[in-house]
Motif scaffolding. Structure first.
Motif, PDB file in Angstrom:
ATOM      1  N   GLU A 116       0.780  -1.451   0.215  1.00 41.56           N
ATOM      2  CA  GLU A 116       0.077  -0.064  -0.095  1.00 41.56           C
ATOM      3  C   GLU A 116       1.061   1.301   0.055  1.00 41.56           C
ATOM      4  O   GLU A 116       0.459   2.349  -0.694  1.00 41.56           O
ATOM      5  N   ASP A 117       1.826   1.150   0.762  1.00 43.60           N
ATOM      6  CA  ASP A 117       2.605   2.503   0.993  1.00 43.60           C
ATOM      7  C   ASP A 117       3.693   2.761  -0.261  1.00 43.60           C
ATOM      8  O   ASP A 117       4.014   4.062  -0.168  1.00 43.60           O
ATOM      9  N   VAL A 118       3.975   2.034  -0.830  1.00 39.68           N
ATOM     10  CA  VAL A 118       4.993   2.499  -2.187  1.00 39.68           C
ATOM     11  C   VAL A 118       4.227   3.034  -3.323  1.00 39.68           C
ATOM     12  O   VAL A 118       3.332   1.908  -3.920  1.00 39.68           O
ATOM     13  N   LYS A 119       4.059   4.139  -3.496  1.00 37.32           N
ATOM     14  CA  LYS A 119       3.090   4.748  -4.509  1.00 37.32           C
ATOM     15  C   LYS A 119       3.957   5.135  -6.023  1.00 37.32           C
ATOM     16  O   LYS A 119       3.443   4.678  -7.063  1.00 37.32           O
ATOM     17  N   GLN A 120       4.978   5.416  -5.605  1.00 38.56           N
ATOM     18  CA  GLN A 120       5.913   5.740  -6.924  1.00 38.56           C
ATOM     19  C   GLN A 120       7.219   5.745  -6.572  1.00 38.56           C
ATOM     20  O   GLN A 120       8.054   5.936  -5.662  1.00 38.56           O
ATOM     21  N   LEU A 121       7.926   5.107  -7.773  1.00 32.60           N
ATOM     22  CA  LEU A 121       9.499   5.074  -7.955  1.00 32.60           C
ATOM     23  C   LEU A 121       9.988   5.423  -9.049  1.00 32.60           C
ATOM     24  O   LEU A 121       9.243   5.215 -10.154  1.00 32.60           O
ATOM     25  N   TYR A 122      11.331   5.730  -9.319  1.00 32.32           N
ATOM     26  CA  TYR A 122      11.956   6.016 -10.388  1.00 32.32           C
ATOM     27  C   TYR A 122      13.173   5.410 -10.828  1.00 32.32           C
ATOM     28  O   TYR A 122      13.971   5.242  -9.658  1.00 32.32           O
TER      29      TYR A 122
END
Length: 371
Positions: free
Chosen positions: A27-33
């Motif tokens: 749930e907590d990880v919404k965006q990564l690059y």
């Protein structure tokens, strides 16, 4: 940031992407690059990741995930960093080498993936017997995601590593998570299930994508026993011939309870070695029609996108259930139907076909390691 990286892999089966095998909080990880470094000019290219948490978390808050980034058109990056923002300073971030960048010729036919070895594992005799059976059946590589094991087991692993059969992937998952030794959150409410087994299996598939013709996903107490063929190579070429376009072969699990034994093959030298002697366990539990019988797999890794433990989640091509008269999984462990009388078990001595070479090979290893 609730994101853990195992390893990035180049994957060009659909488009040119870096697929990072990792573990994230669902749930907590919404965006990564993905931050790619382009050679030779050293330019930084940033690409937003698609975060694909595998569907089978079994209720745990953390799950296996593919963090997938499109690569820059104009370069073939060798390393990637993962950051939660498209801006900022990444000097402090670890850089991960992107594996599978170069296509290679297969170095082996069969690789077995064992995930994960934990709980001060000390079933030494059965482990050696499984390894020697794998070799008889045609395995050249066994990858073990090792959390921990006993001192005696370390000796055995060292022998197999020096021999070139075993490759150890260190798996210190319990220094980052509260890990469960159960498969479902309802049984043990921790961060992640069964020592991150699913993540390890997915990593193993990609790690062997270019070096192994087939990858076998099973545990150290399981042996896929061919009943119509002498070894896996002849079995698989026959199965592939009958099932063109199939990349996933599922085998039925059969429990041979370690509580029921025969006096045959009571080898005195083996009695000092901790663990189970599989040659003495040739009674299997009958199938129960109403109970799900989990399967284990031999796969063509190039056809798999995401795998679970008993089936693949996403793949190119078909899956097929291999009939029990062709092969079955010999799984020697504690009984699942412990209240059955011995006469309700089925005597099945298929394993004994291999007994003479198995005994000889196991003795060789024992005398070089323990005895």
């Amino acid at each position: 940031n609730r994101t853990f990286i195992i390893s990035p892999y180049f994957d060009d089966r659909e488009s040119k992407v870096t697929r990072v095998i990792g573990i994230v909080h669902h749930e907590d990880v919404k965006q990564l690059y993905c931050w790619f470094c382009c050679q030779p000019n050293g330019k930084i290219y940033v690409s937003r990741a698609k975060i694909d948490v595998h569907s089978d978390r079994f209720g745990f808050p953390y799950g296996a995930a593919d963090i997938v980034c499109l690569e820059p058109e104009s370069c073939d990056p060798t390393h990637v960093s993962i950051h939660q923002s498209p801006q900022g300073n990444i000097d402090q971030l670890p850089r991960f080498e992107i594996k599978n960048r170069k296509a290679e010729a297969f170095s082996v036919d069969f690789t077995v993936c064992i995930s994960a070895m934990f709980g001060n594992y000390n079933n030494v005799l059965q482990f050696i017997q499984s390894m020697e059976m794998y070799k008889i059946l045609g395995v050249q590589k066994v990858m073990i995601y090792k959390n921990n094991c006993s001192h005696l087991m370390e000796k055995v692993l060292k022998f197999y590593m020096e021999e070139g059969t075993v490759e150890i992937i260190p798996w210190p998952i319990d220094s980052h998570f509260k890990v469960s030794s159960k498969w479902h959150f309802s049984m043990d409410a921790k961060d992640i299930g069964y020592y991150g087994q699913i993540t390890a299996l997915n990593d193993c598939v990609y790690r062997n994508m270019q070096r192994s013709k087939f990858v076998v996903l099973n545990d150290a107490d399981e042996i896929i026993l061919p009943l119509k063929h002498p070894d896996w190579k002849t079995m698989m070429s026959s199965l592939q011939e009958q099932n063109p376009g199939t990349g996933i072969f599922l085998f039925e699990n059969h429990i041979f309870p370690e509580t029921v034994s025969t006096h045959m093959f009571n080898i005195s030298a083996w009695n000092t070695v901790p663990g189970v002697n599989i040659l003495q366990h040739v009674h299997r539990e009958p199938d129960r029609k109403e109970v799900f019988n989990p399967r284990k797999m031999i796969i063509d890794p190039r056809k798999v996108i995401q795998t679970s433990v008993h089936s693949v989640l996403r793949a190119y091509g078909n899956s097929v259930n291999v009939p029990m008269d062709v092969a079955l999984i010999y799984h020697c462990r504690m009984p699942l139907q412990g209240n059955l009388p011995r006469e309700s078990l089925i005597r099945d001595t298929s394993l004994w076909r291999y007994n003479s070479s198995l005994i000889m090979n196991v003795n060789k290893v024992l005398y070089q390691t323990i005895l």
